[in-house]
Design a protein around this motif. Sequence first.
Motif, PDB file in Angstrom:
ATOM      1  N   ASP A   1       0.830  -1.216   0.000  1.00 14.24           N
ATOM      2  CA  ASP A   1       0.000   0.000   0.000  1.00 14.24           C
ATOM      3  C   ASP A   1       0.857   1.256   0.000  1.00 14.24           C
ATOM      4  OD1 ASP A   1      -2.333  -1.462  -0.048  1.00 14.24           O
ATOM      5  OD2 ASP A   1      -2.734  -1.259   2.106  1.00 14.24           O
ATOM      6  N   VAL A   2       1.905   1.266   0.830  1.00 15.81           N
ATOM      7  CA  VAL A   2       2.802   2.428   0.883  1.00 15.81           C
ATOM      8  C   VAL A   2       3.466   2.641  -0.477  1.00 15.81           C
ATOM      9  CG1 VAL A   2       4.945   3.315   1.900  1.00 15.81           C
ATOM     10  CG2 VAL A   2       3.224   2.246   3.367  1.00 15.81           C
ATOM     11  N   LEU A   3       3.970   1.566  -1.070  1.00 13.82           N
ATOM     12  CA  LEU A   3       4.648   1.678  -2.365  1.00 13.82           C
ATOM     13  C   LEU A   3       3.683   2.077  -3.487  1.00 13.82           C
ATOM     14  CD1 LEU A   3       6.973  -1.412  -2.030  1.00 13.82           C
ATOM     15  CD2 LEU A   3       7.709   0.980  -2.154  1.00 13.82           C
ATOM     16  N   ARG A   4       2.457   1.617  -3.416  1.00 11.43           N
ATOM     17  CA  ARG A   4       1.467   2.021  -4.428  1.00 11.43           C
ATOM     18  C   ARG A   4       1.189   3.514  -4.346  1.00 11.43           C
ATOM     19  NH1 ARG A   4      -3.011  -2.824  -4.587  1.00 11.43           N
ATOM     20  NH2 ARG A   4      -1.939  -4.043  -6.178  1.00 11.43           N
ATOM     21  N   LEU A   5       1.126   4.051  -3.131  1.00  9.11           N
ATOM     22  CA  LEU A   5       0.931   5.494  -2.982  1.00  9.11           C
ATOM     23  C   LEU A   5       2.071   6.269  -3.638  1.00  9.11           C
ATOM     24  CD1 LEU A   5      -0.416   5.717   0.668  1.00  9.11           C
ATOM     25  CD2 LEU A   5      -1.687   6.169  -1.444  1.00  9.11           C
ATOM     26  N   GLU A   6       3.256   5.714  -3.582  1.00 10.01           N
ATOM     27  CA  GLU A   6       4.432   6.337  -4.206  1.00 10.01           C
ATOM     28  C   GLU A   6       4.530   5.995  -5.693  1.00 10.01           C
ATOM     29  OE1 GLU A   6       6.676   8.412  -2.716  1.00 10.01           O
ATOM     30  OE2 GLU A   6       5.323   8.334  -0.998  1.00 10.01           O
ATOM     31  N   GLN A   7       3.647   5.108  -6.152  1.00 13.80           N
ATOM     32  CA  GLN A   7       3.650   4.627  -7.539  1.00 13.80           C
ATOM     33  C   GLN A   7       5.004   4.032  -7.906  1.00 13.80           C
ATOM     34  OE1 GLN A   7       2.277   7.914  -9.926  1.00 13.80           O
ATOM     35  NE2 GLN A   7       0.227   7.776  -9.077  1.00 13.80           N
ATOM     36  N   ARG A   8       5.552   3.234  -6.973  1.00  9.75           N
ATOM     37  CA  ARG A   8       6.891   2.676  -7.157  1.00  9.75           C
ATOM     38  C   ARG A   8       6.973   1.209  -6.784  1.00  9.75           C
ATOM     39  NH1 ARG A   8      11.141   6.177  -7.074  1.00  9.75           N
ATOM     40  NH2 ARG A   8      12.176   4.346  -7.890  1.00  9.75           N
ATOM     41  N   VAL A   9       5.885   0.469  -6.883  1.00 13.64           N
ATOM     42  CA  VAL A   9       5.922  -0.946  -6.527  1.00 13.64           C
ATOM     43  C   VAL A   9       6.138  -1.778  -7.785  1.00 13.64           C
ATOM     44  CG1 VAL A   9       3.407  -1.269  -6.642  1.00 13.64           C
ATOM     45  CG2 VAL A   9       4.782  -2.787  -5.231  1.00 13.64           C
ATOM     46  N   GLY A  10       7.055  -2.726  -7.683  1.00 18.67           N
ATOM     47  CA  GLY A  10       7.310  -3.652  -8.772  1.00 18.67           C
ATOM     48  C   GLY A  10       6.529  -4.930  -8.557  1.00 18.67           C
ATOM     49  N   PRO A  11       6.861  -5.981  -9.276  1.00 17.65           N
ATOM     50  CA  PRO A  11       6.156  -7.255  -9.131  1.00 17.65           C
ATOM     51  C   PRO A  11       6.282  -7.817  -7.709  1.00 17.65           C
ATOM     52  CG  PRO A  11       7.449  -7.229 -11.138  1.00 17.65           C
ATOM     53  CD  PRO A  11       7.850  -6.016 -10.363  1.00 17.65           C
ATOM     54  N   VAL A  12       5.170  -8.388  -7.216  1.00 17.88           N
ATOM     55  CA  VAL A  12       5.114  -8.939  -5.865  1.00 17.88           C
ATOM     56  C   VAL A  12       4.475 -10.326  -5.932  1.00 17.88           C
ATOM     57  CG1 VAL A  12       4.211  -8.634  -3.515  1.00 17.88           C
ATOM     58  CG2 VAL A  12       4.876  -6.630  -4.863  1.00 17.88           C
ATOM     59  N   LEU A  13       5.080 -11.267  -5.230  1.00 21.22           N
ATOM     60  CA  LEU A  13       4.574 -12.640  -5.131  1.00 21.22           C
ATOM     61  C   LEU A  13       3.912 -12.866  -3.779  1.00 21.22           C
ATOM     62  CD1 LEU A  13       7.762 -14.504  -6.372  1.00 21.22           C
ATOM     63  CD2 LEU A  13       5.597 -14.385  -7.607  1.00 21.22           C
ATOM     64  N   HIS A  14       3.015 -13.854  -3.719  1.00 19.52           N
ATOM     65  CA  HIS A  14       2.511 -14.325  -2.428  1.00 19.52           C
ATOM     66  C   HIS A  14       2.537 -15.843  -2.446  1.00 19.52           C
ATOM     67  CE1 HIS A  14      -1.481 -15.768  -3.760  1.00 19.52           C
ATOM     68  NE2 HIS A  14      -1.412 -14.782  -4.642  1.00 19.52           N
ATOM     69  N   ASP A  15       2.754 -16.414  -1.265  1.00 23.39           N
ATOM     70  CA  ASP A  15       2.685 -17.864  -1.194  1.00 23.39           C
ATOM     71  C   ASP A  15       1.215 -18.253  -1.127  1.00 23.39           C
ATOM     72  OD1 ASP A  15       2.005 -17.202   1.403  1.00 23.39           O
ATOM     73  OD2 ASP A  15       3.381 -18.592   2.342  1.00 23.39           O
ATOM     74  N   ARG A  16       0.933 -19.425  -1.564  1.00 25.00           N
ATOM     75  CA  ARG A  16      -0.476 -19.847  -1.658  1.00 25.00           C
ATOM     76  C   ARG A  16      -1.141 -19.996  -0.295  1.00 25.00           C
ATOM     77  NH1 ARG A  16      -1.556 -20.127  -6.915  1.00 25.00           N
ATOM     78  NH2 ARG A  16       0.079 -20.888  -8.284  1.00 25.00           N
ATOM     79  N   ALA A  17      -0.358 -20.175   0.758  1.00 28.67           N
ATOM     80  CA  ALA A  17      -0.914 -20.272   2.107  1.00 28.67           C
ATOM     81  C   ALA A  17      -1.280 -18.898   2.663  1.00 28.67           C
ATOM     82  CB  ALA A  17       0.082 -20.956   3.040  1.00 28.67           C
ATOM     83  N   GLY A  18      -0.779 -17.838   2.043  1.00 23.67           N
ATOM     84  CA  GLY A  18      -1.082 -16.485   2.497  1.00 23.67           C
ATOM     85  C   GLY A  18      -0.228 -16.016   3.649  1.00 23.67           C
TER      86      GLY A  18
END
Length: 149
Positions: A54-71
């Motif tokens: 969320d912080v990086l999106r506000l800065e419009q500077r987030v790159g690709p992000v992964l999540h594990d399937r368990a969350g």
Amino acid sequence: MLHTGLNHERGGDRSPRRPEPRNQHSASVAPKAPPGEAGDLVTVPARLGLEAVDVLRLEQRVGPVLHDRAGDTLGFLVPTGTAEEWELPSSACIAVATRPGHCPSTPPVVGTAWLIPPDEELPEATDPGLLRWALDRAARTIDAMDRCR
């Protein structure tokens, strides 16, 4: 609790400082991974990672992000070489076989999926200095929310 980049001098500003984006002339910059070579992945607990996204999106500077399937975990793709210098509590940084800016639709780590997939609008890996700052802000937000309960 995760804190970085703070001025703890008496009477000093205790808020985290947003770093300027690193450039290729900075001595401490991790080099970008050329297409086809390995990149690095910073993993953090999911709650911390989602706040940082969320912080990086506000800065419009987030790159690709992964999540594990368990969350349980989020992973931020960062430039090659970041793992060599990465030391931040509640996180780890490892090298992965990926191509920042040219990632395939299939995640580079088994058992993961894209939270923020790579595409033409998000061609860059997340800047490590900016990620540290975002993780610090995220930790402060979580700490403040937990104190209100």
